[in-house]
Design an enzyme around this catalytic site. Structure first.
Site, short mmCIF file in Angstrom:
data_model
loop_
_atom_site.label_atom_id
_atom_site.label_comp_id
_atom_site.label_asym_id
_atom_site.label_seq_id
_atom_site.Cartn_x
_atom_site.Cartn_y
_atom_site.Cartn_z
N SER A 122 -32.78 -5.50 17.17
CA SER A 122 -33.80 -6.39 16.73
C SER A 122 -33.14 -7.86 16.48
O SER A 122 -31.74 -7.82 16.36
CB SER A 122 -34.15 -6.09 15.06
OG SER A 122 -34.95 -7.31 14.79
N TYR A 174 -32.65 -4.54 6.71
CA TYR A 174 -33.30 -3.95 7.76
C TYR A 174 -32.27 -4.55 9.08
O TYR A 174 -31.99 -3.81 9.89
CB TYR A 174 -34.62 -4.63 8.09
CG TYR A 174 -35.29 -4.54 9.53
CD1 TYR A 174 -35.52 -2.98 10.13
CD2 TYR A 174 -35.19 -5.42 10.34
CE1 TYR A 174 -35.92 -2.96 11.33
CE2 TYR A 174 -35.92 -5.36 11.65
CZ TYR A 174 -36.16 -3.61 12.16
OH TYR A 174 -36.51 -3.74 13.24
#
Length: 331
Positions: A131, A156
């Site tokens: 990501s 995250y």
């Protein structure tokens, strides 16, 4: 007669996983999809994606959690795949502030389970989702994969950075050809309801206020999902070698053109034919001011550059959204 190629797609009922599996099936692949169909967002939407995949004869679905060891010891024990796409994960930056254990279980425990299984059943290529969140508040732009990414601003992002390090170690130790992809703000039809396009579109159509964080001073490298899938498919037969000590590498995959949030909203308003009622708010914890992908290395390997402009992508998204909202309320 040649046998069709087989791919495993984890997170197949998710946004990118669905679009990737659909593309592979259209190209004649056999696809085994895994998803736990959790309720982080609309389960109905996940079932709708799954129903579309199940129209293909070459698709097999396994409802399972990637953090469950039994998945690998039983269900997948005798399975072989030429390519494994690992897209299953607990997504969402803000939710990681509220429920960190879900991220540890799925993104760390689940990821090492996949790697241990690959150690025994190595594919020709393992392609997994990282990501843009790994960059945190990096001030150097555009973001390049040779920048340090040791300071993520969300759990995250930290789990995705951990995935890259774990994959590198397994590639080095067990010669597993692996490619990590740092996705940049993917949007399009059948997208995630927790992300800006659907959240904004739903509220605009209802006449509700939309929350505009950091008073609109945000920019994102919005990337249409078809471009993401095209880049992934072009990577299939381009597994890395051991030039750098391990057959592992990481690419950015994005449009490479950051868009100001207010410009994105204006484009969405035009596509929907309605004006947004905006509520300007301060920056949220865990958020970043800007994302911007340098994709030169991916382009050198695959020859692909994104083709869908923001205006084209938003128009396609809005057309799907208005049709879908006639039968479902998703946000």
């Amino acid at each position: 007669m040649n046998q069709p190629r087989r791919a495993l797609v984890t997170g197949c009922a998710g946004f990118i996983g669905y679009h990737l599996a659909e593309r592979l099936l259209q190209q004649g692949w056999q696809v085994v999809g895994i998803d736990n169909l959790n309720d982080y967002y609309s389960v109905e939407l996940k079932h709708d994606r799954l129903a579309l995949l199940q129209q293909h004869d070459g698709f097999e679905f396994i409802k399972a959690d990637i953090s469950d060891p039994q998945l690998y010891s039983d269900t997948l024990a005798q399975q072989a795949f030429s390519t494994v796409f690992h897209l299953a994960a607990q997504a969402g930056v803000r939710y990681s502030l509220e429920n960190p254990h879900a991220y540890v279980q799925s993104n760390l425990v689940g990821f090492v389970n996949i790697l241990e299984w690959l150690r025994q059943h190595p594919p020709q290529h393992f392609i997994y989702a990282s990501s843009s969140s790994v960059y945190g508040n990096n001030k150097q732009a555009p973001f390049t994969t040779d920048q340090k990414v040791d300071s993520p601003v969300s759990l995250y992002g930290a789990t995705k950075k951990s995935n890259e390090v774990m994959a590198h170690s397994y590639s080095h130790l067990f010669n597993i050809p692996a490619t990590g992809l740092r996705f940049f703000t993917v949007y399009g039809p059948l997208g995630r309801p927790d992300m800006a396009p659907i959240k904004f579109a739903s509220r605009i159509m209802r006449g509700d206020k939309i929350d505009v964080y950091n008073h609109g001073n945000l920019a994102r490298d919005f990337t249409y999902v078809d471009d993401i899938v095209e880049g992934m498919v072009r990577l299939i037969d381009k597994a890395p070698n051991t030039e750098n000590g391990a057959p592992h590498r990481v690419f950015n995959i994005g449009r490479g053109q950051p868009v100001q949030l207010l410009d994105f909203i204006k484009c969405l308003e035009q596509a929907l034919g309605r004006e947004a009622d905006k509520q300007y708010l301060p920056m949220q914890e865990g958020d970043v001011e800007r994302t911007w992908a340098d994709t030169k290395s991916l382009e050198q390997v695959t020859g692909f550059t994104p083709q869908v402009s923001l205006e084209q992508g938003i128009a396609r998204f809005a057309e799907w959204f208005k049709r879908y909202q006639e039968k479902r309320t998703i946000a």
